[in-house]
Design an enzyme around this catalytic site. Structure first.
Site, PDB file in Angstrom:
ATOM      1  N   SER A  95       0.401  -1.125  -0.073  1.00 31.52           N
ATOM      2  CA  SER A  95      -0.362   0.331  -0.356  1.00 31.52           C
ATOM      3  C   SER A  95       0.795   1.283  -0.575  1.00 31.52           C
ATOM      4  O   SER A  95       1.768   1.314   0.100  1.00 31.52           O
ATOM      5  CB  SER A  95      -0.690  -0.079   1.320  1.00 31.52           C
ATOM      6  OG  SER A  95      -1.373   1.395   1.757  1.00 31.52           O
TER       7      SER A  95
ATOM      8  N   GLU B 285       0.114   3.579   1.693  1.00 33.89           N
ATOM      9  CA  GLU B 285       0.460   3.476   2.924  1.00 33.89           C
ATOM     10  C   GLU B 285       1.940   3.351   3.632  1.00 33.89           C
ATOM     11  O   GLU B 285       2.703   4.977   5.118  1.00 33.89           O
ATOM     12  CB  GLU B 285      -0.680   3.184   4.348  1.00 33.89           C
ATOM     13  CG  GLU B 285      -2.469   3.697   4.015  1.00 33.89           C
ATOM     14  CD  GLU B 285      -2.013   5.534   4.333  1.00 33.89           C
ATOM     15  OE1 GLU B 285      -1.779   4.954   5.680  1.00 33.89           O
ATOM     16  OE2 GLU B 285      -2.519   6.116   4.024  1.00 33.89           O
TER      17      GLU B 285
ATOM     18  N   TYR C 108      -1.422  -0.114  10.772  1.00 35.89           N
ATOM     19  CA  TYR C 108      -1.446  -0.437   9.339  1.00 35.89           C
ATOM     20  C   TYR C 108      -0.128   0.093   8.293  1.00 35.89           C
ATOM     21  O   TYR C 108      -0.092  -1.182   7.647  1.00 35.89           O
ATOM     22  CB  TYR C 108      -3.307   0.786   8.751  1.00 35.89           C
ATOM     23  CG  TYR C 108      -2.743   0.304   7.050  1.00 35.89           C
ATOM     24  CD1 TYR C 108      -4.266  -1.148   6.577  1.00 35.89           C
ATOM     25  CD2 TYR C 108      -3.170   0.685   5.818  1.00 35.89           C
ATOM     26  CE1 TYR C 108      -3.979  -1.345   6.189  1.00 35.89           C
ATOM     27  CE2 TYR C 108      -2.849  -0.230   5.215  1.00 35.89           C
ATOM     28  CZ  TYR C 108      -3.431  -1.007   5.234  1.00 35.89           C
ATOM     29  OH  TYR C 108      -3.646  -0.977   3.878  1.00 35.89           O
TER      30      TYR C 108
HETATM   31  P1  NAP Z   1     -11.480  -4.654   1.824  1.00 42.09           P
HETATM   32  O1  NAP Z   1     -12.679  -4.284   0.996  1.00 42.09           O
HETATM   33  O2  NAP Z   1     -11.236  -3.905   2.978  1.00 42.09           O
HETATM   34  O3  NAP Z   1     -11.255  -6.643   2.386  1.00 42.09           O
HETATM   35  C1  NAP Z   1     -10.704  -6.508   3.160  1.00 42.09           C
HETATM   36  C2  NAP Z   1     -10.861  -8.672   2.913  1.00 42.09           C
HETATM   37  O4  NAP Z   1      -9.765  -8.859   3.894  1.00 42.09           O
HETATM   38  C3  NAP Z   1     -11.706  -9.181   3.317  1.00 42.09           C
HETATM   39  O5  NAP Z   1     -12.398  -9.716   2.095  1.00 42.09           O
HETATM   40  C4  NAP Z   1     -12.217  -9.560   4.666  1.00 42.09           C
HETATM   41  O6  NAP Z   1     -13.098 -10.152   4.634  1.00 42.09           O
HETATM   42  C5  NAP Z   1     -10.619  -9.784   4.470  1.00 42.09           C
HETATM   43  N1  NAP Z   1     -10.421 -10.155   6.141  1.00 42.09           N
HETATM   44  C6  NAP Z   1     -10.041  -8.966   7.199  1.00 42.09           C
HETATM   45  N2  NAP Z   1      -9.714  -9.232   8.150  1.00 42.09           N
HETATM   46  C7  NAP Z   1      -9.578 -10.657   7.847  1.00 42.09           C
HETATM   47  C8  NAP Z   1      -9.180 -11.652   9.129  1.00 42.09           C
HETATM   48  N3  NAP Z   1      -9.283 -10.974  10.138  1.00 42.09           N
HETATM   49  N4  NAP Z   1      -9.542 -12.780   8.590  1.00 42.09           N
HETATM   50  C9  NAP Z   1      -9.853 -12.869   7.326  1.00 42.09           C
HETATM   51  N5  NAP Z   1     -10.217 -11.919   6.500  1.00 42.09           N
HETATM   52  C10 NAP Z   1     -10.524 -11.083   6.568  1.00 42.09           C
HETATM   53  O7  NAP Z   1     -10.262  -4.466   1.280  1.00 42.09           O
HETATM   54  P2  NAP Z   1      -9.785  -4.166  -0.716  1.00 42.09           P
HETATM   55  O8  NAP Z   1      -9.922  -2.258  -0.913  1.00 42.09           O
HETATM   56  O9  NAP Z   1     -10.502  -4.982  -1.543  1.00 42.09           O
HETATM   57  O10 NAP Z   1      -7.978  -3.846  -0.944  1.00 42.09           O
HETATM   58  C11 NAP Z   1      -7.388  -5.253  -0.835  1.00 42.09           C
HETATM   59  C12 NAP Z   1      -6.082  -5.302  -0.345  1.00 42.09           C
HETATM   60  O11 NAP Z   1      -5.477  -4.387  -0.720  1.00 42.09           O
HETATM   61  C13 NAP Z   1      -5.939  -5.095   1.228  1.00 42.09           C
HETATM   62  O12 NAP Z   1      -5.053  -6.024   1.643  1.00 42.09           O
HETATM   63  C14 NAP Z   1      -5.654  -4.026   1.421  1.00 42.09           C
HETATM   64  O13 NAP Z   1      -4.827  -3.615   2.711  1.00 42.09           O
HETATM   65  C15 NAP Z   1      -4.661  -3.661   0.316  1.00 42.09           C
HETATM   66  N6  NAP Z   1      -4.753  -2.411  -0.166  1.00 42.09           N
HETATM   67  C16 NAP Z   1      -5.403  -1.367  -1.028  1.00 42.09           C
HETATM   68  C17 NAP Z   1      -5.712  -0.312  -1.344  1.00 42.09           C
HETATM   69  C18 NAP Z   1      -7.237   0.578  -1.427  1.00 42.09           C
HETATM   70  O14 NAP Z   1      -7.322   1.658  -1.921  1.00 42.09           O
HETATM   71  N7  NAP Z   1      -8.231  -0.318  -1.537  1.00 42.09           N
HETATM   72  C19 NAP Z   1      -4.794   0.068  -1.326  1.00 42.09           C
HETATM   73  C20 NAP Z   1      -4.047  -0.644  -0.915  1.00 42.09           C
HETATM   74  C21 NAP Z   1      -3.803  -2.141  -0.103  1.00 42.09           C
HETATM   75  P3  NAP Z   1     -14.214  -9.705   4.814  1.00 42.09           P
HETATM   76  O15 NAP Z   1     -15.201  -9.496   3.921  1.00 42.09           O
HETATM   77  O16 NAP Z   1     -15.335 -11.220   6.153  1.00 42.09           O
HETATM   78  O17 NAP Z   1     -14.230  -8.460   6.306  1.00 42.09           O
HETATM   79  O1  F7E Z   2      -9.071   8.050   4.084  1.00 33.92           O
HETATM   80  C1  F7E Z   2      -9.372  11.432   5.185  1.00 33.92           C
HETATM   81  C2  F7E Z   2      -8.391  10.843   6.174  1.00 33.92           C
HETATM   82  O2  F7E Z   2     -10.039   5.874   5.348  1.00 33.92           O
HETATM   83  C3  F7E Z   2      -8.653   9.042   2.925  1.00 33.92           C
HETATM   84  C4  F7E Z   2      -7.404   1.994   2.524  1.00 33.92           C
HETATM   85  O3  F7E Z   2      -7.817   1.250   1.092  1.00 33.92           O
HETATM   86  O4  F7E Z   2      -5.623   3.846   0.852  1.00 33.92           O
HETATM   87  C5  F7E Z   2      -6.992   3.923   1.993  1.00 33.92           C
HETATM   88  O5  F7E Z   2      -6.476   3.972   3.110  1.00 33.92           O
HETATM   89  C6  F7E Z   2      -8.334  10.221   3.568  1.00 33.92           C
HETATM   90  C7  F7E Z   2      -7.412  10.708   4.909  1.00 33.92           C
HETATM   91  O6  F7E Z   2      -8.038   5.733   2.654  1.00 33.92           O
HETATM   92  C8  F7E Z   2     -12.808  11.068   7.171  1.00 33.92           C
HETATM   93  O7  F7E Z   2      -7.864  11.126   7.451  1.00 33.92           O
HETATM   94  C9  F7E Z   2     -11.418  12.550   6.235  1.00 33.92           C
HETATM   95  O8  F7E Z   2      -6.581  11.628   4.652  1.00 33.92           O
HETATM   96  O9  F7E Z   2     -10.897   6.870   2.703  1.00 33.92           O
HETATM   97  P1  F7E Z   2      -9.609   6.802   3.968  1.00 33.92           P
HETATM   98  P2  F7E Z   2      -6.472   5.490   3.208  1.00 33.92           P
HETATM   99  O10 F7E Z   2      -6.633   6.409   4.557  1.00 33.92           O
HETATM  100  O11 F7E Z   2      -6.289   6.642   2.240  1.00 33.92           O
HETATM  101  C10 F7E Z   2      -4.952   2.829   1.302  1.00 33.92           C
HETATM  102  C11 F7E Z   2      -3.602   2.894   0.484  1.00 33.92           C
HETATM  103  C12 F7E Z   2      -4.914   1.557   1.872  1.00 33.92           C
HETATM  104  O12 F7E Z   2      -4.209   0.799   2.144  1.00 33.92           O
HETATM  105  C13 F7E Z   2      -6.034   1.586   2.791  1.00 33.92           C
HETATM  106  O13 F7E Z   2      -6.300  -0.071   3.161  1.00 33.92           O
HETATM  107  O14 F7E Z   2      -9.918  11.140   4.109  1.00 33.92           O
HETATM  108  N1  F7E Z   2     -10.827  11.475   6.141  1.00 33.92           N
HETATM  109  N2  F7E Z   2     -12.468  12.447   6.878  1.00 33.92           N
HETATM  110  C14 F7E Z   2     -12.095  10.596   5.821  1.00 33.92           C
HETATM  111  N3  F7E Z   2     -11.361   9.242   5.745  1.00 33.92           N
HETATM  112  C15 F7E Z   2     -12.457   8.858   6.329  1.00 33.92           C
HETATM  113  N4  F7E Z   2     -12.105   7.003   6.530  1.00 33.92           N
HETATM  114  N5  F7E Z   2     -13.272   8.737   6.904  1.00 33.92           N
HETATM  115  C16 F7E Z   2     -13.888  10.877   7.130  1.00 33.92           C
HETATM  116  O15 F7E Z   2     -14.763  10.844   7.475  1.00 33.92           O
END
Ligand code: NAP
Ligand code: F7E
Length: 326
Positions: free
Chosen positions: A127, A129, A151
């Site tokens: 990520s 992050e 995270y």
């Molecule tokens: P998501 O929608 O939150 O999906 C996470 C998945 O992990 C769900 O299927 C969830 O199952 C499963 N999971 C969570 N905790 C678990 C546990 N303890 N045991 C088994 N399964 C578990 O995330 P996503 O957006 O698809 O992202 C996929 C991956 O890419 C994640 O690793 C995330 O950290 C990473 N990532 C995401 C982004 C982004 O912007 N979306 C960017 C960079 C990296 P349940 O449905 O049962 O909760």
């Molecule tokens: O926040 C700000 C918050 O929670 C984006 C995950 O998929 O991308 C995701 O992480 C921004 C942050 O995503 C609210 O402070 C303001 O600056 O949508 P987010 P994230 O933290 O960038 C990375 C790449 C991952 O890997 C992660 O799994 O928005 N913000 N107000 C807020 N964010 C949330 N959630 N809620 C608010 O009310």
């Protein structure tokens, strides 16, 4: 027929990746939590249109035995490890579960593969992050990490484990360092989906205000559909490597608000309330990808731009309200 195994198949990326792999003729296996089987309507909503085409196994990321058993049984050509506690804000409230699930889960998946299916190719969901308090802009594969949350720390550790299995055991392991990617299937706690659903509810008179935290932070937002294609491409290369994936364009949360409310002819300033409780103890202020290496080596390019993404998310939530889904 190629076989793929996906952890986190019920999540946003797992659902799009499943569809992509099915369209390419793969046999797709997925790991889900046992509780998901008890409440499929809510917990497996992203898979509902094609669930019959998947082979689902119940497993827990906290149990090496449960993961290893499935890897051994399925002998997949490709493993996509997407399962994680992925909500950054929650990782401040519950560091322990985030670190436990994300670090041990990745370690167990890698160890299970090495022990029982050594020739599988492995994708780890890294990520942006990991870059956290960014030390250079834009960020590429050589940018140093400075994570700002449990995270982010868990993802740096997963990345290092993934690289070490490549170096030490000659496994085909890749990390995708993916920047934020969104879609109508995004979880409701993330800011983009919180906004798109609020816009649809406000437009329909179901909600009066929207509470947000830091709207000045900037992200490189793309569409999840484009990003799962990059995951697949990484595992089709001759040699394993790590890749940065993003659009190279940056917008603030405020820009997203503007675009989403504008789409339904409303002014976000009439509805926004800033809530100090939604700020993070340590914020990632700005992220911007330099994906030139991936564009060159993988031939990958995002197809859906920011404006199209925002419109698709708002339109989808308007339809959800109309169909009485929310
Ligand atoms: P998501 O929608 O939150 O999906 C996470 C998945 O992990 C769900 O299927 C969830 O199952 C499963 N999971 C969570 N905790 C678990 C546990 N303890 N045991 C088994 N399964 C578990 O995330 P996503 O957006 O698809 O992202 C996929 C991956 O890419 C994640 O690793 C995330 O950290 C990473 N990532 C995401 C982004 C982004 O912007 N979306 C960017 C960079 C990296 P349940 O449905 O049962 O909760
Ligand atoms: O926040 C700000 C918050 O929670 C984006 C995950 O998929 O991308 C995701 O992480 C921004 C942050 O995503 C609210 O402070 C303001 O600056 O949508 P987010 P994230 O933290 O960038 C990375 C790449 C991952 O890997 C992660 O799994 O928005 N913000 N107000 C807020 N964010 C949330 N959630 N809620 C608010 O009310």
């Amino acid at each position: 027929m190629k076989k793929a195994l996906i952890s986190g198949i019920s999540g946003q990326d797992g659902s799009y990746l499943s569809e992509l792999l099915l369209s390419k003729g793969y046999e797709v296996h997925g790991m889900i939590r046992r509780v998901a089987l008890e409440d499929e309507t809510h917990r497996l909503w992203r898979l509902r249109h094609f669930k019959k085409d998947l082979i689902l196994h119940s497993a827990s990321l906290e149990s090496f035995a449960s993961l290893a058993k499935i890897i051994n049984k399925t002998q997949p050509d490709e493993i996509y490890h997407l399962g994680a506690q992925s909500y950054v804000h929650n990782s401040f409230e519950d560091e322990f579960s985030t670190l436990n699930t994300n670090i041990n889960g990745t370690h167990y998946m890698l160890a299970g593969m090495k022990e029982f299916s050594k020739n599988s190719k492995f994708y780890f969901a890294g990520s942006s992050e990991m870059f956290g308090k960014t030390l250079e802009t834009p960020q590429n594969e050589n940018t140093k990490f400075y994570p700002r949350s449990a995270y982010g720390i868990s993802k740096v550790t997963g990345y290092e484990l993934t690289r070490n299995y490549r170096d030490a055991y000659n496994c085909f392991t890749c990390s995708g360092i993916l920047f934020n990617h969104e879609s109508p299937r995004r979880g409701f706690e993330f800011v983009t989906r919180k906004i798109s659903l609020a816009v649809a509810r406000i437009k329909n008179g179901l909600q009066k205000e929207l509470n947000l935290g830091n709207i000045k932070s900037k992200r490189d937002w793309g569409h999840a559909k484009d990003y799962v294609e990059a995951m697949w491409l990484m595992l089709q290369q001759d040699k394993p490597a790590d890749y940065v994936i993003g659009t190279g364009k940056q917008h603030s949360v405020e820009d997203f608000l503007h675009a989403a409310f504008d789409h339904v002819n409303l002014n976000f300033k009439d509805y926004l309330k800033i809530d100090k409780n939604l700020f993070r103890p340590a914020e990632v202020e700005t992220l911007l990808a330099d994906s030139s290496n991936s564009i060159k080596k993988l031939g990958w390019k995002p197809k859906i731009n920011f404006e199209e993404l925002v419109r698709e998310m708002v339109d989808s939530d308007l339809k959800n309200i109309k169909d009485k889904i929310y």
